[in-house]
Motif scaffolding. Sequence first.
Motif, PDB file in Angstrom:
ATOM      1  N   PRO A 120       0.807  -1.223   0.000  1.00  0.00           N
ATOM      2  CA  PRO A 120       0.000   0.000   0.000  1.00  0.00           C
ATOM      3  C   PRO A 120       0.851   1.290   0.000  1.00  0.00           C
ATOM      4  O   PRO A 120       0.376   2.346  -0.397  1.00  0.00           O
ATOM      5  CB  PRO A 120      -0.819  -0.100   1.285  1.00  0.00           C
ATOM      6  N   GLN A 121       2.091   1.193   0.421  1.00  0.00           N
ATOM      7  CA  GLN A 121       2.981   2.352   0.487  1.00  0.00           C
ATOM      8  C   GLN A 121       4.007   2.364  -0.646  1.00  0.00           C
ATOM      9  O   GLN A 121       4.899   3.202  -0.655  1.00  0.00           O
ATOM     10  CB  GLN A 121       3.732   2.351   1.822  1.00  0.00           C
ATOM     11  N   ARG A 122       3.878   1.452  -1.581  1.00  0.00           N
ATOM     12  CA  ARG A 122       4.894   1.289  -2.628  1.00  0.00           C
ATOM     13  C   ARG A 122       5.198   2.594  -3.355  1.00  0.00           C
ATOM     14  O   ARG A 122       6.352   2.949  -3.546  1.00  0.00           O
ATOM     15  CB  ARG A 122       4.462   0.224  -3.626  1.00  0.00           C
ATOM     16  N   ASP A 123       4.172   3.327  -3.775  1.00  0.00           N
ATOM     17  CA  ASP A 123       4.402   4.571  -4.513  1.00  0.00           C
ATOM     18  C   ASP A 123       5.156   5.592  -3.667  1.00  0.00           C
ATOM     19  O   ASP A 123       6.085   6.244  -4.160  1.00  0.00           O
ATOM     20  CB  ASP A 123       3.085   5.164  -5.011  1.00  0.00           C
ATOM     21  N   ASP A 124       4.775   5.730  -2.409  1.00  0.00           N
ATOM     22  CA  ASP A 124       5.460   6.660  -1.507  1.00  0.00           C
ATOM     23  C   ASP A 124       6.908   6.234  -1.285  1.00  0.00           C
ATOM     24  O   ASP A 124       7.828   7.063  -1.319  1.00  0.00           O
ATOM     25  CB  ASP A 124       4.719   6.756  -0.173  1.00  0.00           C
ATOM     26  N   LEU A 125       7.124   4.948  -1.094  1.00  0.00           N
ATOM     27  CA  LEU A 125       8.484   4.439  -0.888  1.00  0.00           C
ATOM     28  C   LEU A 125       9.350   4.672  -2.119  1.00  0.00           C
ATOM     29  O   LEU A 125      10.505   5.112  -2.006  1.00  0.00           O
ATOM     30  CB  LEU A 125       8.446   2.940  -0.547  1.00  0.00           C
ATOM     31  N   LEU A 126       8.804   4.419  -3.296  1.00  0.00           N
ATOM     32  CA  LEU A 126       9.561   4.632  -4.531  1.00  0.00           C
ATOM     33  C   LEU A 126       9.885   6.112  -4.734  1.00  0.00           C
ATOM     34  O   LEU A 126      10.991   6.462  -5.159  1.00  0.00           O
ATOM     35  CB  LEU A 126       8.798   4.071  -5.732  1.00  0.00           C
ATOM     36  N   LEU A 127       8.949   6.974  -4.404  1.00  0.00           N
ATOM     37  CA  LEU A 127       9.195   8.415  -4.499  1.00  0.00           C
ATOM     38  C   LEU A 127      10.326   8.826  -3.552  1.00  0.00           C
ATOM     39  O   LEU A 127      11.242   9.565  -3.935  1.00  0.00           O
ATOM     40  CB  LEU A 127       7.925   9.198  -4.174  1.00  0.00           C
ATOM     41  N   ARG A 128      10.272   8.331  -2.335  1.00  0.00           N
ATOM     42  CA  ARG A 128      11.325   8.635  -1.362  1.00  0.00           C
ATOM     43  C   ARG A 128      12.684   8.130  -1.852  1.00  0.00           C
ATOM     44  O   ARG A 128      13.693   8.816  -1.723  1.00  0.00           O
ATOM     45  CB  ARG A 128      10.990   8.011  -0.005  1.00  0.00           C
ATOM     46  N   LEU A 129      12.697   6.933  -2.424  1.00  0.00           N
ATOM     47  CA  LEU A 129      13.961   6.367  -2.918  1.00  0.00           C
ATOM     48  C   LEU A 129      14.501   7.154  -4.110  1.00  0.00           C
ATOM     49  O   LEU A 129      15.718   7.334  -4.241  1.00  0.00           O
ATOM     50  CB  LEU A 129      13.787   4.889  -3.263  1.00  0.00           C
ATOM     51  N   ARG A 130      13.606   7.657  -4.968  1.00  0.00           N
ATOM     52  CA  ARG A 130      14.068   8.497  -6.078  1.00  0.00           C
ATOM     53  C   ARG A 130      14.691   9.792  -5.556  1.00  0.00           C
ATOM     54  O   ARG A 130      15.699  10.265  -6.083  1.00  0.00           O
ATOM     55  CB  ARG A 130      12.916   8.802  -7.043  1.00  0.00           C
ATOM     56  N   LYS A 131      14.088  10.357  -4.510  1.00  0.00           N
ATOM     57  CA  LYS A 131      14.657  11.565  -3.903  1.00  0.00           C
ATOM     58  C   LYS A 131      16.025  11.274  -3.292  1.00  0.00           C
ATOM     59  O   LYS A 131      16.957  12.067  -3.427  1.00  0.00           O
ATOM     60  CB  LYS A 131      13.708  12.133  -2.848  1.00  0.00           C
ATOM     61  N   ILE A 132      16.137  10.135  -2.634  1.00  0.00           N
ATOM     62  CA  ILE A 132      17.415   9.732  -2.041  1.00  0.00           C
ATOM     63  C   ILE A 132      18.459   9.553  -3.140  1.00  0.00           C
ATOM     64  O   ILE A 132      19.606   9.985  -3.004  1.00  0.00           O
ATOM     65  CB  ILE A 132      17.257   8.455  -1.187  1.00  0.00           C
ATOM     66  N   GLU A 133      18.050   8.928  -4.231  1.00  0.00           N
ATOM     67  CA  GLU A 133      18.957   8.746  -5.361  1.00  0.00           C
ATOM     68  C   GLU A 133      19.470  10.102  -5.854  1.00  0.00           C
ATOM     69  O   GLU A 133      20.657  10.269  -6.136  1.00  0.00           O
ATOM     70  CB  GLU A 133      18.240   7.998  -6.480  1.00  0.00           C
ATOM     71  N   GLY A 134      18.580  11.079  -5.932  1.00  0.00           N
ATOM     72  CA  GLY A 134      18.979  12.420  -6.334  1.00  0.00           C
ATOM     73  C   GLY A 134      19.942  13.048  -5.343  1.00  0.00           C
ATOM     74  O   GLY A 134      20.902  13.724  -5.732  1.00  0.00           O
ATOM     75  N   GLN A 135      19.686  12.818  -4.051  1.00  0.00           N
ATOM     76  CA  GLN A 135      20.586  13.340  -3.020  1.00  0.00           C
ATOM     77  C   GLN A 135      21.979  12.719  -3.145  1.00  0.00           C
ATOM     78  O   GLN A 135      22.978  13.410  -2.995  1.00  0.00           O
ATOM     79  CB  GLN A 135      20.026  13.065  -1.622  1.00  0.00           C
ATOM     80  N   VAL A 136      22.033  11.430  -3.415  1.00  0.00           N
ATOM     81  CA  VAL A 136      23.323  10.749  -3.550  1.00  0.00           C
ATOM     82  C   VAL A 136      24.059  11.270  -4.790  1.00  0.00           C
ATOM     83  O   VAL A 136      25.269  11.499  -4.749  1.00  0.00           O
ATOM     84  CB  VAL A 136      23.143   9.212  -3.585  1.00  0.00           C
ATOM     85  N   LYS A 137      23.327  11.486  -5.878  1.00  0.00           N
ATOM     86  CA  LYS A 137      23.950  12.069  -7.067  1.00  0.00           C
ATOM     87  C   LYS A 137      24.473  13.473  -6.752  1.00  0.00           C
ATOM     88  O   LYS A 137      25.539  13.863  -7.234  1.00  0.00           O
ATOM     89  CB  LYS A 137      22.960  12.107  -8.222  1.00  0.00           C
ATOM     90  N   GLY A 138      23.723  14.211  -5.941  1.00  0.00           N
ATOM     91  CA  GLY A 138      24.177  15.533  -5.510  1.00  0.00           C
ATOM     92  C   GLY A 138      25.458  15.441  -4.700  1.00  0.00           C
ATOM     93  O   GLY A 138      26.364  16.278  -4.843  1.00  0.00           O
ATOM     94  N   LEU A 139      25.550  14.432  -3.849  1.00  0.00           N
ATOM     95  CA  LEU A 139      26.777  14.205  -3.077  1.00  0.00           C
ATOM     96  C   LEU A 139      27.960  13.929  -4.006  1.00  0.00           C
ATOM     97  O   LEU A 139      29.054  14.453  -3.811  1.00  0.00           O
ATOM     98  CB  LEU A 139      26.599  13.021  -2.124  1.00  0.00           C
ATOM     99  N   HIS A 140      27.713  13.115  -4.990  1.00  0.00           N
ATOM    100  CA  HIS A 140      28.748  12.794  -5.968  1.00  0.00           C
ATOM    101  C   HIS A 140      29.248  14.086  -6.631  1.00  0.00           C
ATOM    102  O   HIS A 140      30.459  14.311  -6.749  1.00  0.00           O
ATOM    103  CB  HIS A 140      28.171  11.827  -7.011  1.00  0.00           C
ATOM    104  N   ARG A 141      28.304  14.914  -7.040  1.00  0.00           N
ATOM    105  CA  ARG A 141      28.635  16.188  -7.662  1.00  0.00           C
ATOM    106  C   ARG A 141      29.422  17.092  -6.711  1.00  0.00           C
ATOM    107  O   ARG A 141      30.379  17.753  -7.110  1.00  0.00           O
ATOM    108  CB  ARG A 141      27.337  16.869  -8.119  1.00  0.00           C
ATOM    109  N   MET A 142      28.992  17.110  -5.449  1.00  0.00           N
ATOM    110  CA  MET A 142      29.676  17.945  -4.450  1.00  0.00           C
ATOM    111  C   MET A 142      31.140  17.535  -4.304  1.00  0.00           C
ATOM    112  O   MET A 142      32.025  18.392  -4.205  1.00  0.00           O
ATOM    113  CB  MET A 142      28.959  17.857  -3.093  1.00  0.00           C
ATOM    114  N   ILE A 143      31.373  16.231  -4.299  1.00  0.00           N
ATOM    115  CA  ILE A 143      32.756  15.736  -4.187  1.00  0.00           C
ATOM    116  C   ILE A 143      33.545  16.117  -5.446  1.00  0.00           C
ATOM    117  O   ILE A 143      34.681  16.595  -5.358  1.00  0.00           O
ATOM    118  CB  ILE A 143      32.783  14.201  -3.966  1.00  0.00           C
ATOM    119  N   GLU A 144      32.934  15.908  -6.600  1.00  0.00           N
ATOM    120  CA  GLU A 144      33.607  16.270  -7.848  1.00  0.00           C
ATOM    121  C   GLU A 144      33.970  17.751  -7.891  1.00  0.00           C
ATOM    122  O   GLU A 144      35.024  18.125  -8.402  1.00  0.00           O
ATOM    123  CB  GLU A 144      32.712  15.944  -9.059  1.00  0.00           C
TER     124      GLU A 144
END
Length: 97
Positions: free
Chosen positions: A13-37
């Motif tokens: 029942p929470q799948r859509d919310d969980l996937l949205l949260r994980l996509r946001k986390i993925e974006g945050q991790v990509k942002g971290l990668h960029r910050m290091i670069e």
Amino acid sequence: MSRIPGEESSYAPQRDDLLLRLRKIEGQVKGLHRMIEEDKYCVDILIQIAAVRAALKKVGSMIFEAHVRGCVRTAIVNQADKEIISELIDVLNRFIG
């Protein structure tokens, strides 16, 4: 214990919310990668890491709660309480460790 093939997960029942949260986390991790670069300030990177960890903790907590309210409750009703309690203790130790 594991889920029966074809059976819906307890977090479905929470799948859509969980996937949205994980996509946001993925974006945050990509942002971290960029910050290091880009050689950003250490404190800014550490703050972003803390935000990612908090977001992952929230996703884990949501799934853990769904597991307890669904899978664990069902196992106890079906008298598989010893097995599910052992599994629950193991997963809790891994989650908080």
